[in-house]
Design a protein around this motif. Structure first.
Motif, short mmCIF file in Angstrom:
data_model
loop_
_atom_site.label_atom_id
_atom_site.label_comp_id
_atom_site.label_asym_id
_atom_site.label_seq_id
_atom_site.Cartn_x
_atom_site.Cartn_y
_atom_site.Cartn_z
N LEU A 6 -36.85 28.76 -7.00
CA LEU A 6 -36.78 28.68 -5.55
C LEU A 6 -37.77 29.65 -4.96
CD1 LEU A 6 -35.43 27.89 -2.80
CD2 LEU A 6 -33.84 29.80 -3.23
N ILE A 7 -38.55 29.20 -3.99
CA ILE A 7 -39.38 30.08 -3.18
C ILE A 7 -38.80 30.00 -1.78
CG2 ILE A 7 -41.68 30.68 -2.36
CD1 ILE A 7 -41.28 28.40 -5.35
N ALA A 43 -28.16 27.39 1.09
CA ALA A 43 -26.74 27.77 1.10
C ALA A 43 -26.35 28.50 -0.18
CB ALA A 43 -25.88 26.52 1.28
N SER A 44 -26.97 28.13 -1.30
CA SER A 44 -26.63 28.73 -2.59
C SER A 44 -27.87 28.75 -3.47
CB SER A 44 -25.53 27.91 -3.27
OG SER A 44 -25.35 28.34 -4.61
N ILE A 45 -27.94 29.75 -4.34
CA ILE A 45 -29.06 29.78 -5.30
C ILE A 45 -28.56 29.56 -6.72
CG2 ILE A 45 -30.43 31.26 -3.80
CD1 ILE A 45 -29.86 33.55 -5.80
N GLU A 46 -27.33 29.13 -6.87
CA GLU A 46 -26.73 28.97 -8.19
C GLU A 46 -27.48 27.98 -9.08
OE1 GLU A 46 -24.54 31.05 -9.43
OE2 GLU A 46 -24.60 32.05 -7.50
N THR A 47 -28.14 26.99 -8.51
CA THR A 47 -28.84 25.99 -9.33
C THR A 47 -30.25 26.43 -9.72
OG1 THR A 47 -29.69 24.81 -7.39
CG2 THR A 47 -27.56 24.09 -8.28
N TYR A 48 -30.66 27.61 -9.27
CA TYR A 48 -32.01 28.11 -9.57
C TYR A 48 -31.95 29.16 -10.66
CZ TYR A 48 -33.12 25.79 -5.21
OH TYR A 48 -33.26 24.85 -4.22
N ASP A 49 -32.98 29.12 -11.52
CA ASP A 49 -33.05 30.08 -12.62
C ASP A 49 -33.87 31.31 -12.27
OD1 ASP A 49 -31.63 28.45 -14.62
OD2 ASP A 49 -33.31 27.09 -14.29
N ALA A 50 -34.71 31.20 -11.25
CA ALA A 50 -35.54 32.32 -10.80
C ALA A 50 -35.80 32.13 -9.31
CB ALA A 50 -36.86 32.36 -11.57
N VAL A 51 -36.11 33.22 -8.62
CA VAL A 51 -36.31 33.16 -7.17
C VAL A 51 -37.50 34.03 -6.76
CG1 VAL A 51 -35.25 33.58 -4.90
CG2 VAL A 51 -33.83 32.81 -6.81
N ARG A 72 -27.50 38.06 1.93
CA ARG A 72 -26.48 37.03 1.70
C ARG A 72 -26.34 36.67 0.21
NH1 ARG A 72 -28.21 33.78 5.31
NH2 ARG A 72 -29.50 32.47 4.00
N HIS A 73 -27.45 36.68 -0.51
CA HIS A 73 -27.45 36.23 -1.91
C HIS A 73 -27.65 37.37 -2.90
CE1 HIS A 73 -27.44 32.08 -0.59
NE2 HIS A 73 -28.41 32.37 0.25
N ARG A 74 -27.43 38.60 -2.48
CA ARG A 74 -27.78 39.78 -3.30
C ARG A 74 -27.17 39.74 -4.70
NH1 ARG A 74 -24.71 41.40 0.85
NH2 ARG A 74 -22.66 42.28 0.42
N ARG A 75 -25.92 39.33 -4.83
CA ARG A 75 -25.29 39.33 -6.16
C ARG A 75 -25.99 38.34 -7.09
NH1 ARG A 75 -21.19 39.95 -2.58
NH2 ARG A 75 -20.03 41.90 -2.71
N ALA A 76 -26.21 37.14 -6.61
CA ALA A 76 -26.86 36.12 -7.44
C ALA A 76 -28.32 36.47 -7.71
CB ALA A 76 -26.76 34.75 -6.76
N LEU A 77 -29.00 37.09 -6.74
CA LEU A 77 -30.39 37.48 -6.95
C LEU A 77 -30.52 38.52 -8.04
CD1 LEU A 77 -31.63 37.66 -3.24
CD2 LEU A 77 -32.35 35.99 -4.98
N ALA A 78 -29.56 39.41 -8.12
CA ALA A 78 -29.60 40.48 -9.13
C ALA A 78 -29.44 39.93 -10.55
CB ALA A 78 -28.52 41.51 -8.84
N GLU A 79 -29.00 38.69 -10.68
CA GLU A 79 -28.75 38.09 -11.99
C GLU A 79 -29.90 37.23 -12.50
OE1 GLU A 79 -25.20 35.90 -11.22
OE2 GLU A 79 -23.95 37.70 -11.18
N ARG A 80 -30.98 37.11 -11.74
CA ARG A 80 -32.08 36.22 -12.15
C ARG A 80 -33.42 36.89 -11.92
NH1 ARG A 80 -28.35 33.74 -9.58
NH2 ARG A 80 -28.13 31.70 -10.47
N PRO A 81 -34.45 36.38 -12.59
CA PRO A 81 -35.79 36.91 -12.32
C PRO A 81 -36.13 36.75 -10.83
CG PRO A 81 -35.80 35.52 -14.28
CD PRO A 81 -34.46 35.34 -13.63
#
Length: 165
Positions: A6-7, A43-51, A72-81
Motif C-alpha cells: 500500500l502506498i 479503513a484497514s491495512i491488514e491485507t497489505y504486507d508492506a506500506v 490510526r494504523h500505528r499498531r499494524a504499521l509497526a508489524e510490517r515493512p
C-alpha cells in the motif's frame, strides 16, 4: 516476498498523489502488487504486507491525512515493512541534498521502526486553490520540483528489499 504493498498519501493539490502513483508503478514493474490510495480512504491495512506513507509538507508539518493515517494504523504499521516520504520543497534542494524528516515524521519513524524516509521536491502550479498557494504563486516561487528519476530509484530500492525478503 510477493505480497501486496500500500502506498497511502496525504495531499492537497495532487502533487504527492502523483509521487505515490509513480512509486506504485515501479513496484508493479518489479513484480509486486501495489496500489496508491488517499490515506483517508484506507479503513484497514491488514491485507497489505508492506506500506509506504507519503505526505506533503506544509509549514514544517506533514499533511494532516498522512499524520492521521499513521496514528490510526500505528499498531499494524509497526508489524510490517514501512517507508515514509515527504514532498514539499518548492526549489531544487531535495534533488541536491538529503533533507531529513520533519520532527513529527522522525518520531513516527522511531516509534514504528520505519526503514527509511526521503524528501522529494514538491509541485505548486497555476490554478492551485487556497490563499497561501496563490500568494506563493504570485511571489514566483511555484513550479514543479519533483524529480521522477529519483522517485523511481527510491521505489526500486524498496522493491529490492521486498523481493529479497
Amino acid at each position: 516476498m510477493t505480497g501486496k504493498v500500500l502506498i497511502a498519501y496525504g495531499t492537497t493539490h495532487g502533487s504527492t498523489a502523483k509521487i505515490a502513483e509513480a512509486v506504485a508503478e515501479v513496484l508493479r514493474k518489479e513484480g509486486l502488487t501495489a496500489e496508491a490510495r488517499p490515506a483517508p480512504s484506507v479503513a484497514s491495512i491488514e491485507t497489505y504486507d508492506a506500506v509506504v506513507v507519503g505526505g506533503a509538507l506544509y509549514t514544517g508539518r506533514w499533511h494532516r491525512d498522512a499524520r492521521r493515517f499513521v496514528r490510526r494504523h500505528r499498531r499494524a504499521l509497526a508489524e510490517r515493512p514501512l517507508w515514509f516520504f515527504s514532498s514539499g520543497p518548492l526549489d531544487a534542494s531535495a534533488s541536491q541534498r538529503d533533507i531529513p524528516p520533519v520532527s513529527g515524521v522522525r518520531r513516527a519513524m522511531d516509534r514504528l521502526g520505519a526503514r527509511a524516509h526521503v524528501t522529494f521536491g514538491g509541485c505548486l502550479e497555476d490554478g492551485a486553490r487556497g490563499r497561501v498557494a496563490r500568494m506563493i504563486l504570485r511571489s514566483g516561487k511555484g513550479g514543479d520540483f519533483r524529480d521522477f528519476p529519483a522517485i523511481e530509484a527510491w521505489a526500486e530500492r524498496i522493491a529490492e528489499e521486498l523481493t529479497a525478503a
